[in-house]
Enzyme design. Structure first.
Site, mmCIF file in Angstrom:
data_model
loop_
_atom_site.group_PDB
_atom_site.id
_atom_site.type_symbol
_atom_site.label_atom_id
_atom_site.label_comp_id
_atom_site.label_asym_id
_atom_site.label_seq_id
_atom_site.Cartn_x
_atom_site.Cartn_y
_atom_site.Cartn_z
ATOM 1 N N SER A 180 -84.082 56.340 80.421
ATOM 2 C CA SER A 180 -84.954 56.573 81.568
ATOM 3 C C SER A 180 -84.694 57.898 82.273
ATOM 4 C CB SER A 180 -84.836 55.413 82.556
ATOM 5 O OG SER A 180 -83.502 55.248 82.976
ATOM 6 N N HIS A 208 -89.996 52.700 78.968
ATOM 7 C CA HIS A 208 -90.653 54.017 78.916
ATOM 8 C C HIS A 208 -91.322 54.319 77.581
ATOM 9 C CE1 HIS A 208 -88.984 55.032 82.815
ATOM 10 N NE2 HIS A 208 -87.888 54.438 82.400
ATOM 11 N N LYS A 239 -95.006 50.781 84.570
ATOM 12 C CA LYS A 239 -94.978 52.200 84.214
ATOM 13 C C LYS A 239 -96.306 52.560 83.530
ATOM 14 C CE LYS A 239 -90.192 52.204 84.997
ATOM 15 N NZ LYS A 239 -88.953 51.531 84.697
HETATM 16 C C1 LIG Z 1 -87.913 50.858 85.464
HETATM 17 C C2 LIG Z 1 -86.954 50.294 84.504
HETATM 18 C C3 LIG Z 1 -86.552 48.964 84.570
HETATM 19 C C4 LIG Z 1 -86.929 48.073 85.724
HETATM 20 O O1 LIG Z 1 -88.230 47.674 85.651
HETATM 21 P P1 LIG Z 1 -88.991 47.244 87.000
HETATM 22 O O2 LIG Z 1 -90.169 46.510 86.533
HETATM 23 O O3 LIG Z 1 -89.290 48.510 87.704
HETATM 24 O O4 LIG Z 1 -88.028 46.390 87.768
HETATM 25 C C5 LIG Z 1 -85.750 48.472 83.576
HETATM 26 N N1 LIG Z 1 -85.324 49.263 82.568
HETATM 27 C C6 LIG Z 1 -85.660 50.567 82.490
HETATM 28 C C7 LIG Z 1 -85.153 51.383 81.353
HETATM 29 C C8 LIG Z 1 -86.467 51.119 83.460
HETATM 30 O O5 LIG Z 1 -86.769 52.414 83.421
#
Ligand SMILES: *Cc1c(COP(=O)(O)O)cnc(C)c1O
Length: 403
Positions: A180, A208, A239
């Site tokens: 991330s 991602h 996302k």
């Molecule tokens: C954003 C993210 C999460 C958390 O997801 P949310 O739905 O925002 O709680 C988990 N793992 C990774 C790699 C992320 O980038």
């Protein structure tokens, strides 16, 4: 608080006054007028968060299914909209895992807590985790109380040695599929081969990759063409998918075990059925010809940014910045120093550009960075504007030695 301030670690919450990329009005200081900024710090990679199809689907979902679920999934909060969402996810992604089923969650953070606590116990489990895994996986591993063996980022050789030494009855390899804060991919084919060789499971967090990679946005597994019963896939919906929530897709036995035992699944109110309905519409969009076109647009912006940055960095070798090796929408520029990174974030903001200045503990000490995220919502001219501003700041950094 004073200590954090002195270390350049104080974080500021800012409030957006308008929805949707690329241009947003933002209150930089509470109660002061909003300022227009080009947002390069969102994970809305396809620009779907404010897409008319999703806005309409959410309203339709509220009309058909209601806004709130009223209870947890195992009491009375689970409904037709959640069933439809889980079925749509299996239809889209299930090809990668034989006898796949799906479980939806209110957030990715919770899905990772659920996965690791339900599968990892003190007596029998070892979690093998990449050192740069997302905070939600790190916290999940701690909460699980299982033994944790961390390996240096993407070091398959080190993981191989750890697995070879382990006699644990249950071995779980846990990794971000796309990291991330770095944007690089985990070596998934090698990790899966290791899982096969050592009778382990491979847990992938594709927050991602989903929507961004793969011919129809299926994510990192499709990118590498992988299929196995040993895969446990976690994906997030907040996302590229443009809504919010998350899911775990795995062999039906794993899903049944999670449903029965995962406390972060059992003891929380089921997420909004209207939102589940909107996410079904989002999946259809991401899989459609429009989704293909959005991904093409995103990847054109990524190529434009990388080429433009490489060119400018070659012209300013003394600035000391480093474009990290990433083929995804996450394009970090390594700066190093916390204060300098924060100052660069401010300087970009003064030029109307909103870029994340990422500092410890989100990234390791000494690796503070600008985390630029690109989206299909950005135009070529807007990416050019970002490149011009970064080029000017590189020049300042060379002249002044610091920003
Ligand atoms: C954003 C993210 C999460 C958390 O997801 P949310 O739905 O925002 O709680 C988990 N793992 C990774 C790699 C992320 O980038």
């Amino acid at each position: 608080m004073r200590e954090r301030e002195a270390q350049g670690l104080r974080r500021q919450r800012r409030s957006t006054a308008t929805p949707g990329l690329p241009l947003q009005h933002v209150h930089l200081v509470p109660d002061e007028p909003a300022q227009a900024l080009l947002n390069f710090s969102s994970n809305d990679y396809l620009g779907l968060a404010n897409h008319p199809t999703l806005v309409a689907a959410l309203a339709e979902g509220a009309g058909v299914h209601g806004v709130g679920s009223g209870a947890s999934h195992l009491v009375s909060g689970h409904g037709a909209a959640h069933d439809a969402l889980e079925a749509a996810l299996v239809d889209w992604l299930g090809g990668a895992i034989p006898e796949a089923r799906c479980l939806s969650f209110g957030s990715g953070y919770m899905a990772n807590q659920a996965l690791l606590t339900a599968l990892g116990d003190e007596a029998s489990t070892v979690l093998f985790t990449d050192k740069l895994n997302h905070a939600s996986l790190i916290d999940g591993a701690q909460l699980a109380r299982a033994q944790v063996q961390r390996y240096p980022h993407n070091r398959v050789d080190r993981l191989t040695a750890l697995l070879a030494e382990s006699t644990a009855p249950l071995k779980l390899i846990v990794t971000d599929a796309v990291f991330s804060m770095d944007g690089d991919l985990a070596p998934l084919p090698e990790l899966l081969a290791l899982a096969e060789a050592h009778d382990a499971w491979l847990i992938l967090d594709d927050a991602h990759g989903l929507g961004v990679l793969g011919a129809h946005g299926e994510g990192s597994l499709a990118h590498f063409g992988l299929k196995s019963e040993r895969l446990i896939l976690m994906g997030t919906l907040g996302k590229a998918m443009g809504t919010s929530g998350a899911f775990v897709l795995a062999h039906r036995t794993v899903i049944e075990w999670l449903t029965q035992t995962a406390r972060p699944y059992i003891f929380t109110t089921a997420s909004s059925p209207a939102l589940a309905h909107a996410t079904v519409a989002s999946i259809a969009l991401v899989r459609s010809a429009e989704g293909v076109a959005l991904r093409e647009r995103l990847h054109a912006r990524i190529a434009q940014f990388r080429q433009g940055m490489a060119q400018r960095l070659a012209q300013h070798p003394a600035c000391g910045w480093q474009l990290m090796d990433s083929a995804t929408a996450i394009q970090p520029v390594l700066i190093g120093d916390n204060h300098r990174t924060a100052a660069l974030g401010q300087a970009l903001m003064a030029r109307g550009l909103w870029v994340g200045a990422i500092r410890p503990p989100t990234v390791p000490v000494g690796t503070a960075r600008l985390r630029i995220t690109l989206s299909a919502a950005h135009s070529e001219a807007q990416v050019a504007q970002l490149l011009a501003a970064l080029g000017a700041l590189m020049n300042d950094a060379r002249v002044e030695g610091a920003v």
